[in-house]
Design a protein around this motif. Sequence first.
Motif, mmCIF file in Angstrom:
data_model
loop_
_atom_site.group_PDB
_atom_site.id
_atom_site.type_symbol
_atom_site.label_atom_id
_atom_site.label_comp_id
_atom_site.label_asym_id
_atom_site.label_seq_id
_atom_site.Cartn_x
_atom_site.Cartn_y
_atom_site.Cartn_z
ATOM 1 N N SER A 209 3.616 10.634 -9.118
ATOM 2 C CA SER A 209 2.849 11.042 -10.297
ATOM 3 C C SER A 209 2.207 12.413 -10.091
ATOM 4 O O SER A 209 2.240 13.266 -10.985
ATOM 5 C CB SER A 209 1.772 9.994 -10.604
ATOM 6 N N LEU A 210 1.649 12.643 -8.913
ATOM 7 C CA LEU A 210 1.033 13.933 -8.623
ATOM 8 C C LEU A 210 2.073 15.049 -8.578
ATOM 9 O O LEU A 210 1.822 16.162 -9.049
ATOM 10 C CB LEU A 210 0.261 13.870 -7.303
ATOM 11 N N ARG A 211 3.245 14.751 -8.027
ATOM 12 C CA ARG A 211 4.316 15.755 -8.006
ATOM 13 C C ARG A 211 4.739 16.123 -9.418
ATOM 14 O O ARG A 211 5.005 17.282 -9.722
ATOM 15 C CB ARG A 211 5.510 15.244 -7.203
ATOM 16 N N GLN A 212 4.817 15.129 -10.298
ATOM 17 C CA GLN A 212 5.177 15.393 -11.695
ATOM 18 C C GLN A 212 4.111 16.243 -12.370
ATOM 19 O O GLN A 212 4.431 17.162 -13.121
ATOM 20 C CB GLN A 212 5.374 14.078 -12.457
ATOM 21 N N THR A 213 2.860 15.969 -12.082
ATOM 22 C CA THR A 213 1.772 16.765 -12.641
ATOM 23 C C THR A 213 1.850 18.209 -12.166
ATOM 24 O O THR A 213 1.708 19.147 -12.967
ATOM 25 C CB THR A 213 0.403 16.159 -12.253
ATOM 26 N N VAL A 214 2.108 18.401 -10.894
ATOM 27 C CA VAL A 214 2.248 19.762 -10.345
ATOM 28 C C VAL A 214 3.405 20.481 -11.017
ATOM 29 O O VAL A 214 3.291 21.646 -11.416
ATOM 30 C CB VAL A 214 2.422 19.721 -8.811
ATOM 31 N N SER A 215 4.524 19.803 -11.170
ATOM 32 C CA SER A 215 5.692 20.403 -11.811
ATOM 33 C C SER A 215 5.377 20.816 -13.250
ATOM 34 O O SER A 215 5.748 21.911 -13.688
ATOM 35 C CB SER A 215 6.855 19.403 -11.789
ATOM 36 N N THR A 216 4.692 19.950 -13.969
ATOM 37 C CA THR A 216 4.309 20.256 -15.349
ATOM 38 C C THR A 216 3.373 21.456 -15.408
ATOM 39 O O THR A 216 3.534 22.346 -16.255
ATOM 40 C CB THR A 216 3.625 19.030 -15.998
ATOM 41 N N LEU A 217 2.418 21.515 -14.496
ATOM 42 C CA LEU A 217 1.483 22.635 -14.469
ATOM 43 C C LEU A 217 2.167 23.937 -14.071
ATOM 44 O O LEU A 217 1.842 25.006 -14.602
ATOM 45 C CB LEU A 217 0.315 22.321 -13.532
ATOM 46 N N GLU A 218 3.128 23.857 -13.150
ATOM 47 C CA GLU A 218 3.882 25.053 -12.764
ATOM 48 C C GLU A 218 4.673 25.592 -13.951
ATOM 49 O O GLU A 218 4.717 26.813 -14.177
ATOM 50 C CB GLU A 218 4.832 24.749 -11.605
ATOM 51 N N LEU A 219 5.271 24.708 -14.712
ATOM 52 C CA LEU A 219 6.015 25.123 -15.896
ATOM 53 C C LEU A 219 5.083 25.758 -16.925
ATOM 54 O O LEU A 219 5.399 26.812 -17.495
ATOM 55 C CB LEU A 219 6.756 23.933 -16.504
ATOM 56 N N ALA A 220 3.946 25.151 -17.162
ATOM 57 C CA ALA A 220 2.974 25.702 -18.111
ATOM 58 C C ALA A 220 2.502 27.078 -17.655
ATOM 59 O O ALA A 220 2.349 27.997 -18.474
ATOM 60 C CB ALA A 220 1.787 24.758 -18.270
ATOM 61 N N LEU B 107 0.834 -1.208 0.000
ATOM 62 C CA LEU B 107 0.000 0.000 0.000
ATOM 63 C C LEU B 107 0.867 1.257 0.000
ATOM 64 O O LEU B 107 0.604 2.208 -0.736
ATOM 65 C CB LEU B 107 -0.930 -0.010 1.212
ATOM 66 N N LEU B 108 1.933 1.240 0.812
ATOM 67 C CA LEU B 108 2.845 2.384 0.847
ATOM 68 C C LEU B 108 3.546 2.585 -0.488
ATOM 69 O O LEU B 108 3.699 3.716 -0.958
ATOM 70 C CB LEU B 108 3.879 2.209 1.966
ATOM 71 N N LEU B 109 3.980 1.507 -1.100
ATOM 72 C CA LEU B 109 4.628 1.616 -2.407
ATOM 73 C C LEU B 109 3.664 2.171 -3.453
ATOM 74 O O LEU B 109 4.048 3.000 -4.287
ATOM 75 C CB LEU B 109 5.164 0.258 -2.850
ATOM 76 N N GLN B 110 2.422 1.725 -3.403
ATOM 77 C CA GLN B 110 1.415 2.231 -4.337
ATOM 78 C C GLN B 110 1.205 3.729 -4.121
ATOM 79 O O GLN B 110 1.170 4.515 -5.065
ATOM 80 C CB GLN B 110 0.092 1.488 -4.153
ATOM 81 N N ARG B 111 1.082 4.135 -2.877
ATOM 82 C CA ARG B 111 0.868 5.559 -2.573
ATOM 83 C C ARG B 111 2.093 6.391 -2.935
ATOM 84 O O ARG B 111 1.959 7.523 -3.370
ATOM 85 C CB ARG B 111 0.486 5.728 -1.112
ATOM 86 N N ASP B 112 3.280 5.834 -2.747
ATOM 87 C CA ASP B 112 4.494 6.543 -3.159
ATOM 88 C C ASP B 112 4.473 6.797 -4.665
ATOM 89 O O ASP B 112 4.843 7.877 -5.121
ATOM 90 C CB ASP B 112 5.745 5.741 -2.789
ATOM 91 N N GLY B 113 4.044 5.800 -5.415
ATOM 92 C CA GLY B 113 3.931 5.955 -6.872
ATOM 93 C C GLY B 113 2.914 7.018 -7.248
ATOM 94 O O GLY B 113 3.144 7.835 -8.143
ATOM 95 N N GLU B 114 1.781 7.004 -6.567
ATOM 96 C CA GLU B 114 0.755 7.999 -6.829
ATOM 97 C C GLU B 114 1.246 9.399 -6.476
ATOM 98 O O GLU B 114 1.004 10.361 -7.208
ATOM 99 C CB GLU B 114 -0.519 7.676 -6.041
ATOM 100 N N LEU B 115 1.962 9.514 -5.366
ATOM 101 C CA LEU B 115 2.507 10.798 -4.942
ATOM 102 C C LEU B 115 3.511 11.315 -5.965
ATOM 103 O O LEU B 115 3.508 12.499 -6.317
ATOM 104 C CB LEU B 115 3.152 10.670 -3.560
#
Length: 54
Positions: A27-38, A17-25
């Motif tokens: 992914s969300l961090r990458q999305t935030v970074s992409t949106l900040e750049l945009a 469960l922790l590994l799954q949540r780490d992966g989701e986190l």
Amino acid sequence: MATTPSLPDDIDALKALLLQRDGELQSLRQTVSTLELALSVRTLEIEQLTLTIT
């Protein structure tokens, strides 16, 4: 009111469960970074257009 889902008692299941949540986190961090750049790109475009029309 939202309820907290029950957590498994098994250590291996908790680790999974922790590994799954780490992966989701990640992914969300990458999305935030992409949106900040945009947003930065759009802000620069607006500044350039503002200078062009003034």
